[in-house]
Scaffold this active site. Structure first.
Site, PDB file in Angstrom:
ATOM      1  N   ASN A  20      12.471 -10.924  18.335  1.00 46.81           N
ATOM      2  CA  ASN A  20      12.742  -9.856  17.651  1.00 46.81           C
ATOM      3  C   ASN A  20      13.509  -8.701  18.478  1.00 46.81           C
ATOM      4  O   ASN A  20      14.337  -8.030  17.976  1.00 46.81           O
ATOM      5  CB  ASN A  20      11.343  -9.026  16.971  1.00 46.81           C
ATOM      6  CG  ASN A  20      10.620  -9.993  16.135  1.00 46.81           C
ATOM      7  OD1 ASN A  20      11.213 -10.932  15.627  1.00 46.81           O
ATOM      8  ND2 ASN A  20       9.541  -9.488  15.756  1.00 46.81           N
TER       9      ASN A  20
ATOM     10  N   ARG B 264      -3.821   2.178   6.115  1.00 46.73           N
ATOM     11  CA  ARG B 264      -5.229   1.505   6.390  1.00 46.73           C
ATOM     12  C   ARG B 264      -6.330   2.498   6.847  1.00 46.73           C
ATOM     13  O   ARG B 264      -7.246   2.447   6.318  1.00 46.73           O
ATOM     14  CB  ARG B 264      -4.892   0.572   7.548  1.00 46.73           C
ATOM     15  CG  ARG B 264      -3.890  -0.731   7.378  1.00 46.73           C
ATOM     16  CD  ARG B 264      -3.647  -1.495   8.364  1.00 46.73           C
ATOM     17  NE  ARG B 264      -2.963  -2.780   8.028  1.00 46.73           N
ATOM     18  CZ  ARG B 264      -2.412  -3.521   8.741  1.00 46.73           C
ATOM     19  NH1 ARG B 264      -1.911  -3.068  10.117  1.00 46.73           N
ATOM     20  NH2 ARG B 264      -1.779  -4.706   8.606  1.00 46.73           N
TER      21      ARG B 264
ATOM     22  N   HIS C  19       1.975   1.435  18.071  1.00 43.70           N
ATOM     23  CA  HIS C  19       1.844   0.655  16.688  1.00 43.70           C
ATOM     24  C   HIS C  19       1.369  -0.848  17.002  1.00 43.70           C
ATOM     25  O   HIS C  19       1.676  -1.884  16.703  1.00 43.70           O
ATOM     26  CB  HIS C  19       3.206   0.669  15.978  1.00 43.70           C
ATOM     27  CG  HIS C  19       2.928  -0.147  14.529  1.00 43.70           C
ATOM     28  ND1 HIS C  19       2.135   0.227  13.699  1.00 43.70           N
ATOM     29  CD2 HIS C  19       3.704  -1.030  14.053  1.00 43.70           C
ATOM     30  CE1 HIS C  19       2.127  -0.580  12.666  1.00 43.70           C
ATOM     31  NE2 HIS C  19       3.165  -1.429  12.921  1.00 43.70           N
TER      32      HIS C  19
ATOM     33  N   MET D 183       2.729  -3.933   4.182  1.00 37.99           N
ATOM     34  CA  MET D 183       3.753  -3.284   4.949  1.00 37.99           C
ATOM     35  C   MET D 183       4.920  -2.909   4.151  1.00 37.99           C
ATOM     36  O   MET D 183       5.511  -1.762   4.422  1.00 37.99           O
ATOM     37  CB  MET D 183       4.055  -4.307   6.290  1.00 37.99           C
ATOM     38  CG  MET D 183       5.352  -3.699   7.055  1.00 37.99           C
ATOM     39  SD  MET D 183       4.841  -2.300   8.150  1.00 37.99           S
ATOM     40  CE  MET D 183       5.721  -0.846   7.203  1.00 37.99           C
TER      41      MET D 183
ATOM     42  N   ASP E 179      -0.371   1.799   9.663  1.00 42.84           N
ATOM     43  CA  ASP E 179      -1.728   2.271  10.435  1.00 42.84           C
ATOM     44  C   ASP E 179      -2.363   3.318   9.683  1.00 42.84           C
ATOM     45  O   ASP E 179      -3.556   3.553   9.275  1.00 42.84           O
ATOM     46  CB  ASP E 179      -1.305   2.747  11.741  1.00 42.84           C
ATOM     47  CG  ASP E 179      -0.682   1.675  12.551  1.00 42.84           C
ATOM     48  OD1 ASP E 179      -1.091   0.193  12.235  1.00 42.84           O
ATOM     49  OD2 ASP E 179      -0.022   1.844  13.407  1.00 42.84           O
TER      50      ASP E 179
ATOM     51  N   GLY F  56       9.438 -11.932   4.428  1.00 41.87           N
ATOM     52  CA  GLY F  56       8.433 -11.694   3.857  1.00 41.87           C
ATOM     53  C   GLY F  56       7.900 -10.193   3.733  1.00 41.87           C
ATOM     54  O   GLY F  56       7.287  -9.792   2.624  1.00 41.87           O
TER      55      GLY F  56
END
Length: 339
Positions: free
Chosen positions: A119, A178, A202, A253, A175, A37
């Protein structure tokens, strides 16, 4: 499914022009997790970069289709397909930079820490390959939880005997993006003029926007500071909930990650004064790792710039985040060390 309008090349071109990607030398860059994605839109944006001569796209499935699609874009960068562990060598050899967005996305109710077990293994496997096949490349880690995956990568490189802390960076640019967006909306500013450093880590409370250092200078009420800080800290959850189980923050992202990688490439090509916030090895707060503004250079992090003078509110928040950040970092280190 991604809509074509979401990735119109006109928008991508405009975004990339803002990244200052003019370069002296073109480079090979690998995206590990290119069919995911984040990986797909990020690969599209990176195909537009004049700093990249060879874009090596890797994933465990569906890579040939993504490459066939992206390779039709009329920009000079060559795109190659690499699928499965046996093809990591071909993807990584000769890379100047490697971006790792691979991993599972968050779903409603999940924290970044919930992603850890899956992950962590993915990042360990991929960075083991990086340490073997491109030990001098700049490694840009997007896979969450970044507070833990960056220490995992560092421990992998230490075990391989090729560790250089300047070359392993956690990408916290979203971050910052945003923070710029939300401050501009709140204060009616031109978002392209707004700068807000974001430090700490994060995830959740470890994300600390330094609103007192906003440029251009602007004042905030206590209520605005509290609301903006909370929104920046929880913006990822805002997107996860809005997508209602269909994904996490993939498009923003991809934008932020491409912005970061192009800064890395600018610095590799000799541009001076390139700065980004990144999660790197640092003892500035005694945590071992810390997100802060860094100056980038030909070998990765040229210098960590610290975080300057904090407001009383920010100092309190900093002390609150340190125990959580230490816990996240320890979890990553112990995953590799097996303690």
């Amino acid at each position: 499914m991604f809509s074509r309008s979401a990735f119109c090349l006109r928008g991508a071109s405009k975004a990339l022009r803002n990244f200052s990607v003019a370069s002296q030398h073109q480079q090979k860059v690998a995206v590990l997790g290119a069919a995911g994605g984040i990986g797909q839109p990020m690969s599209l944006l990176m195909k537009e970069s004049p700093a990249i001569s060879h874009l090596a796209l890797y994933d465990i499935v569906n890579t040939p289709g993504v490459v066939a699609d992206i390779s039709h874009i009329c920009t000079p960068a060559k795109v190659t397909s690499h699928q499965g562990p046996d093809d990591l060598k071909g993807a990584l050899e000769g890379c100047a930079a490697v971006v790792i967005p691979a991993g599972v996305p968050r779903k409603p109710g999940m924290t970044r820490d919930d992603l850890f077990n899956t992950n962590a293994s993915i990042v360990q496997t991929l960075t083991e390959a990086c340490a073997q096949f491109c030990p001098k490349a700049i490694i840009c880690i997007i896979s969450n939880p970044v507070n833990s995956t960056v220490p995992i990568a560092c421990e992998v490189y230490k075990k391989a005997g090729v560790f250089d802390p300047a070359r392993i960076l956690g990408v916290t640019t979203l971050d910052v993006v945003r923070a710029h967006t939300f401050v501009a909306e709140t204060k009616g500013l031109n978002v392209e003029d707004v700068k807000v450093p974001v430090i700490g880590g994060h995830s959740g409370i470890t994300i600390l926007p330094l609103l007192s250092q906003t440029s251009p200078g602007v004042s905030f009420t206590d209520e605005e500071v509290d609301k903006l800080t909370d929104r920046i800290q929880n913006a990822g959850t805002e997107v996860v909930n809005a997508k209602a189980g269909s994904g996490s923050a993939t498009l923003s992202m991809a934008y932020a990650g491409t912005k970061f990688v192009n800064s890395v490439l600018d610095a590799l090509n000799g541009k001076q004064g390139v700065t980004e916030c990144a999660f790197v090895q640092s003892d500035v707060c005694g945590t071992g790792y810390f997100a802060q503004p860094v100056e980038l250079g030909p070998n990765g992090v040229k210098s960590a710039l610290g975080y300057g003078t904090l407001s009383a509110y920010e100092e309190t928040k900093l002390q609150e985040l340190i125990p959580e950040l230490k816990k996240n970092i320890k979890k990553g280190e112990e995953f590799v060390l097996g303690k």
